[in-house]
Design an enzyme around this catalytic site. Structure first.
Site, PDB file in Angstrom:
ATOM      1  N   ASP A 114       0.882  -1.244   0.073  1.00  0.00           N
ATOM      2  CA  ASP A 114       0.064  -0.032  -0.031  1.00  0.00           C
ATOM      3  C   ASP A 114       0.684   1.145  -0.158  1.00  0.00           C
ATOM      4  OD1 ASP A 114      -2.876   1.162   0.633  1.00  0.00           O
ATOM      5  OD2 ASP A 114      -1.921   1.928   2.033  1.00  0.00           O
ATOM      6  N   HIS A 300      -7.499  -5.707  -1.363  1.00  0.00           N
ATOM      7  CA  HIS A 300      -6.198  -4.826  -0.926  1.00  0.00           C
ATOM      8  C   HIS A 300      -5.428  -5.466   0.084  1.00  0.00           C
ATOM      9  CE1 HIS A 300      -4.171  -1.116  -0.225  1.00  0.00           C
ATOM     10  NE2 HIS A 300      -4.567  -1.176   1.154  1.00  0.00           N
TER      11      HIS A 300
HETATM   12  C1  KJ1 Z   1      -6.611   1.588   0.595  1.00  0.00           C
HETATM   13  C2  KJ1 Z   1      -8.424   0.244   0.373  1.00  0.00           C
HETATM   14  C3  KJ1 Z   1     -10.248  -1.544   0.811  1.00  0.00           C
HETATM   15  C4  KJ1 Z   1      -0.131   3.947  -7.294  1.00  0.00           C
HETATM   16  C5  KJ1 Z   1       0.737   4.903  -6.264  1.00  0.00           C
HETATM   17  C6  KJ1 Z   1       0.343   5.672  -5.383  1.00  0.00           C
HETATM   18  C7  KJ1 Z   1      -0.053   4.818  -4.322  1.00  0.00           C
HETATM   19  C8  KJ1 Z   1      -1.269   5.102  -3.504  1.00  0.00           C
HETATM   20  C9  KJ1 Z   1      -1.177   3.899  -2.342  1.00  0.00           C
HETATM   21  C10 KJ1 Z   1      -2.790   4.113  -2.114  1.00  0.00           C
HETATM   22  C11 KJ1 Z   1      -2.752   4.324  -0.294  1.00  0.00           C
HETATM   23  C12 KJ1 Z   1      -4.299   3.938  -0.074  1.00  0.00           C
HETATM   24  O1  KJ1 Z   1      -5.166   4.885  -0.014  1.00  0.00           O
HETATM   25  N1  KJ1 Z   1      -4.618   3.064   0.778  1.00  0.00           N
HETATM   26  C13 KJ1 Z   1      -5.684   2.642   1.314  1.00  0.00           C
HETATM   27  C14 KJ1 Z   1      -7.729   1.310   1.320  1.00  0.00           C
HETATM   28  C15 KJ1 Z   1      -9.230  -0.369   1.561  1.00  0.00           C
HETATM   29  C16 KJ1 Z   1     -11.118  -1.594   1.966  1.00  0.00           C
HETATM   30  C17 KJ1 Z   1     -12.351  -2.556   1.764  1.00  0.00           C
HETATM   31  N2  KJ1 Z   1     -13.202  -2.791   2.561  1.00  0.00           N
HETATM   32  O2  KJ1 Z   1     -12.605  -2.975   0.534  1.00  0.00           O
END
Ligand code: KJ1
Length: 323
Positions: A114, A300
């Site tokens: 992440d 994720h």
């Molecule tokens: C994600 C998801 C799912 C591509 C390069 C940039 C990097 C960005 C990294 C992203 C960071 C981020 O926002 N991470 C949080 C959350 C969670 C939850 C679900 N219940 O489906």
């Protein structure tokens, strides 16, 4: 057979702290049984902690590696300054490089997930001689840009407006709300399948109190996460969503120069990751001399949902590095 994992306060890991460039960091240290062949630094994302690597730490030490899993700026026992400038990729790179030097290491391996994935590419850009190899789980490489484009302009990153805005850190305050929010982010759903999160929106605040416990971590693990998040609250962790322009300014230098990662790199995508869909990685080979790819059928939270598949990629790739 159930896959081995580190539990909160596991005797196989030591809780350590180090003051790096004026900031106190907490980290987990796990030693292999013999003399370590190398040291791997693990960098978690949002909303996660060093313990996010619980399924990977035992397999890495079994390969003879010393493991250092950091709590990143704003999280857990690491300090959480208010100012955004502490949350840049450059700052994280400087702090990791400082810790490596402090430990007498001139060459290390990195792993990230992440935001931690985004961070490990940057550490390797800023400190190419220090990083002998690195892997990223879920996070593809997004090259530095010549013009600033906010991440939230991409449909899969729209939720970042909520995370970086004023509402989330105000509403998610105190242990009960923190636990509900983490459960939502870790895949919790309501009794009738009510959603807790969507990439186009963020967390559905009104659904948080009705969610059932997620299957992705145990209740003691969620309690541990809650307590560790309650130390600082959400301001520090959400500062990672406020640093886009600062990162852009820091890395402009790379957007003009034609750089390439010379060290071996492994990228493993999560097929069902809605925030970081593997399609974002298309064409990224051109930035690497040696890119190995993998994909696991996971959301994720691939590290927790498909640990055996993730670990198999790590074992094969690490085994092929030699020396
Ligand atoms: C994600 C998801 C799912 C591509 C390069 C940039 C990097 C960005 C990294 C992203 C960071 C981020 O926002 N991470 C949080 C959350 C969670 C939850 C679900 N219940 O489906």
């Amino acid at each position: 057979p159930r896959i081995d994992k580190i539990s909160p306060n596991d005797s196989r890991v030591q809780q350590r702290t180090a003051v790096l460039n004026g900031i106190t960091y907490s980290y987990l240290l796990a030693e292999p049984s013999g003399t370590p062949s190398n040291t791997i630094f693990l960098i978690h994302g949002f909303p996660d902690l060093s313990l996010g690597w619980r399924y990977q730490i035992p397999v890495l030490t079994s390969l003879g590696l010393r493991v250092i899993a950091l709590d990143m700026m704003g999280y857990s026992g690491t300090d959480a300054p208010d100012e955004i400038k502490y949350y840049t990729y450059k700052r994280a790179a400087d702090d990791v490089a400082t810790l490596a030097k402090r430990l007498g290491l001139s060459s290390i391996i990195l792993g990230g997930h992440d935001w931690g994935g985004a961070i490990v590419y940057r550490i390797a850009m800023y400190y190419p001689k220090l990083i002998s190899a690195f892997f990223s789980i879920c996070t593809p490489f997004q090259p530095p840009k010549t013009k600033y484009v906010p991440a939230s302009s991409m449909p899969n990153f729209k939720y970042q407006l909520q995370f970086g805005g004023p509402d989330l850190e105000r509403e998610i305050s105190g242990e009960e709300k923190i636990k509900q929010f983490l459960n939502a982010m870790y895949g919790g759903r309501g009794p009738k399948g009510e959603p807790a999160f969507h990439v186009s929106h963020g967390a559905y605040m009104q659904n948080l109190p009705i969610l059932c416990h997620t299957i992705l971590l145990s209740k003691p693990e969620l309690d541990y996460y809650t307590k560790r998040y309650a130390i600082h609250g959400m301001h520090g962790p959400t500062n990672w969503y406020r640093n886009g322009e600062l990162n852009f300014e820091d890395e402009k230098q790379f957007a003009q120069a034609k750089f390439k990662f010379e060290m071996p790199v492994l990228f493993v995508g999560g097929t069902r990751d809605a925030a970081l869909p593997p399609a974002l990685s298309s064409g990224m080979e051109k930035w690497f001399r040696s890119l190995t790819r993998g994909e696991v059928d996971a959301s994720h939270w691939a590290l927790w949902e498909k640990p055996a598949d993730v670990n198999q990629y790590l074992v094969e790739w690490l085994g092929g590095l030699g020396g």
